[in-house]
Scaffold this motif. Sequence first.
Motif, mmCIF file in Angstrom:
data_model
loop_
_atom_site.group_PDB
_atom_site.id
_atom_site.type_symbol
_atom_site.label_atom_id
_atom_site.label_comp_id
_atom_site.label_asym_id
_atom_site.label_seq_id
_atom_site.Cartn_x
_atom_site.Cartn_y
_atom_site.Cartn_z
ATOM 1 N N ASN A 162 17.223 53.527 82.788
ATOM 2 C CA ASN A 162 18.422 52.957 83.413
ATOM 3 C C ASN A 162 19.358 52.332 82.374
ATOM 4 O O ASN A 162 20.433 51.851 82.705
ATOM 5 C CB ASN A 162 18.057 51.931 84.493
ATOM 6 C CG ASN A 162 17.322 50.740 83.922
ATOM 7 O OD1 ASN A 162 17.294 50.523 82.709
ATOM 8 N ND2 ASN A 162 16.694 49.963 84.783
ATOM 9 N N GLY A 163 18.943 52.342 81.128
ATOM 10 C CA GLY A 163 19.835 51.889 80.067
ATOM 11 C C GLY A 163 20.137 50.406 80.090
ATOM 12 O O GLY A 163 21.085 49.966 79.465
ATOM 13 N N ARG A 164 19.326 49.624 80.805
ATOM 14 C CA ARG A 164 19.620 48.186 80.804
ATOM 15 C C ARG A 164 19.179 47.524 79.509
ATOM 16 O O ARG A 164 19.555 46.419 79.209
ATOM 17 C CB ARG A 164 18.976 47.518 82.030
ATOM 18 C CG ARG A 164 19.969 47.519 83.191
ATOM 19 C CD ARG A 164 19.353 47.127 84.515
ATOM 20 N NE ARG A 164 19.817 48.069 85.530
ATOM 21 C CZ ARG A 164 19.189 48.364 86.652
ATOM 22 N NH1 ARG A 164 18.048 47.783 86.940
ATOM 23 N NH2 ARG A 164 19.701 49.227 87.502
ATOM 24 N N ARG A 165 18.333 48.213 78.757
ATOM 25 C CA ARG A 165 17.940 47.714 77.448
ATOM 26 C C ARG A 165 18.148 48.807 76.406
ATOM 27 O O ARG A 165 18.080 49.992 76.726
ATOM 28 C CB ARG A 165 16.492 47.214 77.502
ATOM 29 C CG ARG A 165 16.402 45.980 78.438
ATOM 30 C CD ARG A 165 15.197 45.138 78.169
ATOM 31 N NE ARG A 165 14.010 45.720 78.758
ATOM 32 C CZ ARG A 165 12.797 45.184 78.612
ATOM 33 N NH1 ARG A 165 12.635 44.080 77.914
ATOM 34 N NH2 ARG A 165 11.756 45.748 79.186
ATOM 35 N N PRO A 166 18.387 48.420 75.161
ATOM 36 C CA PRO A 166 18.683 49.415 74.126
ATOM 37 C C PRO A 166 17.476 50.280 73.806
ATOM 38 O O PRO A 166 16.328 49.902 74.071
ATOM 39 C CB PRO A 166 19.037 48.555 72.907
ATOM 40 C CG PRO A 166 19.173 47.168 73.375
ATOM 41 C CD PRO A 166 18.423 47.042 74.656
ATOM 42 N N ALA A 223 24.216 50.724 76.692
ATOM 43 C CA ALA A 223 23.026 51.363 76.124
ATOM 44 C C ALA A 223 22.698 52.669 76.827
ATOM 45 O O ALA A 223 21.681 53.285 76.548
ATOM 46 C CB ALA A 223 21.830 50.411 76.205
ATOM 47 N N ALA A 224 23.564 53.091 77.749
ATOM 48 C CA ALA A 224 23.300 54.289 78.540
ATOM 49 C C ALA A 224 24.576 55.117 78.675
ATOM 50 O O ALA A 224 25.678 54.609 78.464
ATOM 51 C CB ALA A 224 22.808 53.888 79.932
ATOM 52 N N ARG A 236 18.456 61.078 83.543
ATOM 53 C CA ARG A 236 17.191 60.338 83.421
ATOM 54 C C ARG A 236 15.998 61.281 83.362
ATOM 55 O O ARG A 236 15.046 61.056 82.613
ATOM 56 C CB ARG A 236 17.042 59.373 84.608
ATOM 57 C CG ARG A 236 18.032 58.224 84.548
ATOM 58 C CD ARG A 236 17.826 57.258 85.687
ATOM 59 N NE ARG A 236 18.797 56.174 85.647
ATOM 60 C CZ ARG A 236 18.898 55.208 86.553
ATOM 61 N NH1 ARG A 236 18.072 55.188 87.590
ATOM 62 N NH2 ARG A 236 19.804 54.266 86.440
ATOM 63 N N PRO A 285 18.858 57.692 78.812
ATOM 64 C CA PRO A 285 19.258 56.512 79.581
ATOM 65 C C PRO A 285 20.620 56.722 80.248
ATOM 66 O O PRO A 285 21.580 57.150 79.593
ATOM 67 C CB PRO A 285 19.336 55.401 78.516
ATOM 68 C CG PRO A 285 18.378 55.848 77.447
ATOM 69 C CD PRO A 285 18.500 57.344 77.422
ATOM 70 N N ALA A 286 20.690 56.491 81.536
ATOM 71 C CA ALA A 286 21.923 56.758 82.294
ATOM 72 C C ALA A 286 22.010 55.820 83.477
ATOM 73 O O ALA A 286 20.989 55.431 84.053
ATOM 74 C CB ALA A 286 21.943 58.205 82.779
ATOM 75 N N PRO A 299 23.701 48.048 71.156
ATOM 76 C CA PRO A 299 22.923 49.275 71.368
ATOM 77 C C PRO A 299 23.685 50.518 70.907
ATOM 78 O O PRO A 299 24.915 50.498 70.791
ATOM 79 C CB PRO A 299 22.738 49.337 72.885
ATOM 80 C CG PRO A 299 23.207 48.048 73.436
ATOM 81 C CD PRO A 299 24.101 47.410 72.419
#
Lengths: 200, 200, 200, 200
Positions: free
Chosen positions: A175-179, B73-74, B124, B129-130, B179
């Motif tokens: 989900n890209g919430r963290r790097p 980051a996504a 995903r 990451p998306a 990120p």
Amino acid sequence: MKILITGFDPFGGEKINPAIEAVKKLPDEIDGNQIIKLEVPTIFYQSAKVVREAIEKERPDIVINVGQAGGRAAITPERIAINFQAGSTPDNSGKGPKEGKIEADGADGYFTQLPIKKMVTAMRKAGIPAEISNSAGTYVCNHLFYEVQYMRRHEFPNLKAGFIHIPFLPDQVKNGRRPSMNLSDMVAGLTVSIKAAVAD
Amino acid sequence: MKILITGFDPFGGEKINPAIEAVKKLPDEIDGNQIIKLEVPTIFYQSAKVVREAIEKERPDIVINVGQAGGRAAITPERIAINFQAGSTPDNSGKGPKEGKIEADGADGYFTQLPIKKMVTAMRKAGIPAEISNSAGTYVCNHLFYEVQYMRRHEFPNLKAGFIHIPFLPDQVKNGRRPSMNLSDMVAGLTVSIKAAVAD
Amino acid sequence: MKILITGFDPFGGEKINPAIEAVKKLPDEIDGNQIIKLEVPTIFYQSAKVVREAIEKERPDIVINVGQAGGRAAITPERIAINFQAGSTPDNSGKGPKEGKIEADGADGYFTQLPIKKMVTAMRKAGIPAEISNSAGTYVCNHLFYEVQYMRRHEFPNLKAGFIHIPFLPDQVKNGRRPSMNLSDMVAGLTVSIKAAVAD
Amino acid sequence: MKILITGFDPFGGEKINPAIEAVKKLPDEIDGNQIIKLEVPTIFYQSAKVVREAIEKERPDIVINVGQAGGRAAITPERIAINFQAGSTPDNSGKGPKEGKIEADGADGYFTQLPIKKMVTAMRKAGIPAEISNSAGTYVCNHLFYEVQYMRRHEFPNLKAGFIHIPFLPDQVKNGRRPSMNLSDMVAGLTVSIKAAVAD
């Protein structure tokens, strides 16, 4: 030279650990130096025992332990190991650490012998996000880093040792919430770090 | 189908813009659909003019504008374009936007016609990451996104259009304080997004 | 008991430093213990000199240095001071630190003597966000923390000393892109921390 | 003027909701304008029903809905309400939203009628971190914001309406891993925002 490089096995519900994945993908030789790869269990004291056995058997010039630091966006060589362990998450033995000192007679902290600034410079030059970290935390990563420094102090004075934290892999944070960082970039970063360490 | 995909040129002191870098690396055909790639200037109104000309010339079925969202980051397909522009940074013409509505008679917001949820799911699944984003900001990215929606509403009613934001490249954030995403992951993410869009 | 608590003066272009603002607002007595407040210059070595003079004059039981950690969202008592200084920003003398060891013959790290876990528990109980920090960085804050520990080791063995980092004040981050904490919450947090330290 | 200001009740396992806590602490009159405070349930559609009844009964000139945006470090007046709801967390009725449009015949987005830029300026001048937000998300906050705009469009054309997101309270994030804001700062921020709105 002979470099022992270790990676932790998966823990905390993750199916993979980028640390061992990246370590496994390293070549067996870098600039004519032998690379010995070792998977270590994410377990307090047990991880140190496994590394000690490898040091005794292989007598490496350099030991680099690699671990995951979820949430960081860069490869981060660690400056200092501290004589303290804590954490509420159980390790892979099912138990968390007993909070307190790691070694009753150990120093409060030990600096790494690796040229962390040169390693960071080399990684950035290679296009890999990198930064020195001043804290490896208080969990298994710092524990192993500290234990190797403690061994070095008491038994292997010629050893150079250190710890490198790497980010999540993209697949771990969909989900890209963290790097995260691509595995090929991790491998490239570790490779130039090793080159910087042997050249030091 | 024919897909027009655009990427902005570098701006804000950066030497590269991951948007056009990733777009250029896409294949010319995906699942039998023609991919037309276009570099657009990071300039208010001018970017929309360039895209309009390409739409008139190529008559694409789908338009996807790609831009950089430094700090994310996504890969983030955008849900809505809003009728507002602001920002203190000058665009590549040397001027910042005149703060206010983009189109005096335009709707406050226009939803994309792209299947953004399916695109995120596909990315995903591919390990990229998306996440759906609910704001493309108020700078050139949202501006172009809005202008294409405005054109669509008034001139090209059969067009499906949308905007995808991508992170910094690793090389842009060497200290790792923000990120980044590997270029090959960006290309893979855009590719499966296009597949999801044409399959919709 | 006698507690010496210090706060840095403003630096880095800021007009105020929450450290000295919060320290100044502390009462002169807490639970019957005398609170001696001291402003210290944000200058390498000079800050330590000023604190040494105060220790020699006042002979406190406890020394707590307070500094700003911009970007943190909690009051963070520090666990360890490290024998290293670096940083590209000039201090208030106009010069940056000479990168390297702070004291040639000092230990790599010194743990604080303050009961940091109890302090954090007390602050949280009082509704103040708090967490132990494992790194005071490598700038003036860590420098002063280290120097006081070094003095303690060599000259004042009965002293208990430590460092507390506090966030930005709301007024310092008006756009809200970084966290902040209200001055009254900082004062409340320091007060219960001092109570926890004297009770230990 | 008459200002109706609403705050949500606690949800998602939290014992308090800063929104209603801050609203309750507002004075009953600001600059000679009447402040009517209303607690609304954190339930899709039900919250809008409660606000509609209050609008019909009180006939306010301005409606401001206040909600919590956990993780933000500033008070953020929202620019646009969007015609979309989604979210996996159940609301206080025990059910999550049916993903999709909020109103089948509603516009994609509605801009607020509040002078959000002036409100942000006024808050910053008062030392309160503030910033315009371009997304109220897709959960109950955006839902209520959208529904009030939809009512306004169809039934109350003279109404000015908008939404203000506020951070966590310090007590909600005791480990400090996410930003928070003191209740008194929230109340001060809402107060100057109301002043800016009535002066517009």
